[in-house]
Scaffold this motif. Structure first.
Motif, mmCIF file in Angstrom:
data_model
loop_
_atom_site.group_PDB
_atom_site.id
_atom_site.type_symbol
_atom_site.label_atom_id
_atom_site.label_comp_id
_atom_site.label_asym_id
_atom_site.label_seq_id
_atom_site.Cartn_x
_atom_site.Cartn_y
_atom_site.Cartn_z
ATOM 1 N N TRP A 1 -29.604 -16.706 0.854
ATOM 2 C CA TRP A 1 -29.921 -15.415 0.227
ATOM 3 C C TRP A 1 -28.684 -14.840 -0.460
ATOM 4 C CZ3 TRP A 1 -28.413 -10.266 0.778
ATOM 5 C CH2 TRP A 1 -29.276 -9.313 0.211
ATOM 6 N N ALA B 1 -31.055 -19.522 10.837
ATOM 7 C CA ALA B 1 -30.936 -18.115 10.429
ATOM 8 C C ALA B 1 -29.684 -17.904 9.585
ATOM 9 C CB ALA B 1 -30.914 -17.211 11.666
ATOM 10 N N ARG C 1 -35.488 -4.544 8.383
ATOM 11 C CA ARG C 1 -36.592 -4.895 9.271
ATOM 12 C C ARG C 1 -37.741 -3.908 9.118
ATOM 13 N NH1 ARG C 1 -35.693 -3.307 15.306
ATOM 14 N NH2 ARG C 1 -35.879 -1.290 14.266
ATOM 15 N N ARG D 1 -37.148 -11.602 0.029
ATOM 16 C CA ARG D 1 -36.643 -12.959 0.270
ATOM 17 C C ARG D 1 -35.785 -13.029 1.526
ATOM 18 N NH1 ARG D 1 -33.105 -14.411 -3.757
ATOM 19 N NH2 ARG D 1 -32.853 -16.285 -2.512
ATOM 20 N N LEU D 2 -35.486 -11.892 2.100
ATOM 21 C CA LEU D 2 -34.750 -11.887 3.370
ATOM 22 C C LEU D 2 -35.643 -12.208 4.558
ATOM 23 C CD1 LEU D 2 -32.354 -8.867 2.989
ATOM 24 C CD2 LEU D 2 -31.715 -11.198 3.582
ATOM 25 N N LEU E 1 -34.681 -8.692 16.863
ATOM 26 C CA LEU E 1 -33.632 -8.553 15.856
ATOM 27 C C LEU E 1 -32.520 -7.649 16.356
ATOM 28 C CD1 LEU E 1 -32.631 -9.165 12.992
ATOM 29 C CD2 LEU E 1 -33.794 -7.081 12.265
ATOM 30 N N THR F 1 -36.088 -9.308 -4.144
ATOM 31 C CA THR F 1 -34.870 -9.800 -3.499
ATOM 32 C C THR F 1 -34.861 -9.454 -2.014
ATOM 33 O OG1 THR F 1 -33.627 -9.556 -5.554
ATOM 34 C CG2 THR F 1 -32.356 -9.642 -3.521
ATOM 35 N N VAL G 1 -31.857 -4.445 -3.417
ATOM 36 C CA VAL G 1 -32.602 -4.936 -2.264
ATOM 37 C C VAL G 1 -33.777 -4.014 -1.951
ATOM 38 C CG1 VAL G 1 -32.415 -5.602 0.172
ATOM 39 C CG2 VAL G 1 -30.464 -5.920 -1.369
ATOM 40 N N ALA H 1 -34.865 -15.275 6.868
ATOM 41 C CA ALA H 1 -33.596 -15.148 7.586
ATOM 42 C C ALA H 1 -33.696 -14.095 8.690
ATOM 43 C CB ALA H 1 -32.470 -14.790 6.614
ATOM 44 N N VAL H 2 -34.328 -12.973 8.383
ATOM 45 C CA VAL H 2 -34.466 -11.914 9.384
ATOM 46 C C VAL H 2 -35.356 -12.377 10.532
ATOM 47 C CG1 VAL H 2 -35.419 -9.618 9.787
ATOM 48 C CG2 VAL H 2 -34.000 -10.035 7.791
#
Lengths: 249, 249
Positions: B123, B116, A53, A112-113, B36, A109, A89, A116-117
């Motif tokens: 991923w 999510a 994050r 690309r999170l 988060l 990479t 990562v 989702a995060v």
DNA sequence: CTGCATCCGCCTCGATACTG
DNA sequence: CAGTATCGAGGCGGATGCAG
């Protein structure tokens, strides 16, 4: 139509194999042949996703990460960063050529999170509680919150931008075409400016406080076109009708 | 335009408060005022998101969860389920009225985790390695994989459906209008049927094996309209041109 | 001073045994 | 079948040490 036949191969499903397993690096792992389990083998340890994050909002020094992740402990942060670097990562970058290892940043990479995060962050917004004395708050988390709150289905039909001042952090939402993006730094000519502190910002984002109440309490300052304020709130899913009761959690 | 002024209130940011903190239930928590961190206070413990994954594919009995999460240990599963129930993510349901507490299922809040979790699963697909002897594979994970792989930007322009037989599991993708959804059970009249085993299915999904190679190896059986097969592969982001090298990970 | 490595107490985890 | 109780091992949190 087609009739289904069993394939020539029989299942190679591995039977229940109890006992703790280790992944490649000697670490503990789930050992499930599944995308989510593989993701959690990398991100599932304590603090790891919070490190991600932080790096989602730009490169960070080791000491900055330590300061914004109270409680992590120096060895844990070092281990997490090393692990993330090993798995592609995160990478280390030298600002000066002299190998003084100044910052960490996400690789492609790692970037690309982001969806989702943000998805997890949005989900978790419903679970932020009353602000407790021992809670840490950081203004740049407001940037992530805004990014997570943007509802792509509610983008205004014309270009404009909304600027946010959360303590010392400044960022804005740029509406261009049919998309809205959150961008660090000030906007060129914002149609609205919101100024507040980090704690109030999160409380508004979580629905615990409406913008209306926050303004009355003197904790939120809204400037600019009133219509733009309403469009911005709508874009972020914030209550604009009235006071709205605080959900009982 | 508008000139920004600092708000009347000064920041209420809580200063660095070192020391481990506990969340409401006496558990260890991050104590960060952030979506988060709040999400991870609920989902971040070991095994928790894998429990959610299982429940995303329908209600599950305690023993079924144990069987599909090798290594979790009975106390951990019980604790995780209790915790998730307490926080409104999961509920217990009685199939019979006799209070024999037969299954666990996600609440609406839990279902909202789907995007999510799918994002993380997608991923993580890049990180599934070679199938190791100690790896667990379950055919119903293929359903989750397909759901995560669907690319909304590549939905075919007309309605059809693709059926998948992964070991004993049967599910399909239904293309209706401009959306594609993954649905459990067989399709009414699929334009394509793919039959394979769970391990091969994940290997294809992760890009380690192309459908072409899998067919040659006799591990994948494709029936129906050849054009539909290509459209399905395209929808799922799978290689259709040729053999495609296995990425070096 | 930053960026870690080492050491130690404790709590979570994982496995087994046991109970309604 | 659906958990609870127990216990050893190890990950985690915190303090401290140290090299560049």
């Amino acid at each position: 139509m087609i009739v289904v036949a069993r394939p020539g191969i029989d299942t190679e499903t591995i039977r229940y194999d109890s006992g703790m397993q280790k992944v490649a690096g000697g670490k503990r792992g789930y050992h499930q042949y599944c995308g989510l389990a593989s993701a959690l083998d990398i991100l599932g340890e304590r603090w790891t996703l919070l490190v991600v994050r932080e790096l989602l909002m730009g490169p960070r020094r080791y000491s900055e990460l330590l300061a914004d992740l109270p409680g992590i402990g120096t060895n844990l942060l070092a281990e997490r960063l090393k692990f993330l670097v090993e798995h592609g990562v995160v990478r280390q970058i030298d600002v000066r050529g002299t190998g003084s290892r100044l910052s960490y940043e996400l690789t492609g990479t790692g970037q690309r999170l982001r969806p989702a995060v943000l998805g997890l962050a949005q989900w978790g917004m419903d679970f932020v509680g009353e602000l407790a004395a021992e809670d840490t708050v950081r203004p740049h988390w407001g940037f992530l919150a805004v990014e997570a709150m943007i509802d792509p289905a509610r983008v205004p039909p014309f270009d404009e931008s909304y600027e946010f001042h959360v303590d010392s952090e400044v960022f804005h939402i740029a509406v261009t075409g049919d998309t809205a993006r959150a961008i660090r730094g000030p906007a060129a000519s914002p149609t609205m400016i919101a100024t507040t502190d980090a704690a109030t910002f999160v409380q508004i984002g979580s629905g615990r406080v409406t913008p209306f109440i926050a303004v009355i309490q003197g904790k939120l300052k809204l400037e600019g076109d009133a219509e733009a304020v309403v469009r911005c709130c709508d874009l972020l899913g914030l209550e604009t009708t009235a006071t709205a009761p605080v959900p009982p959690r």
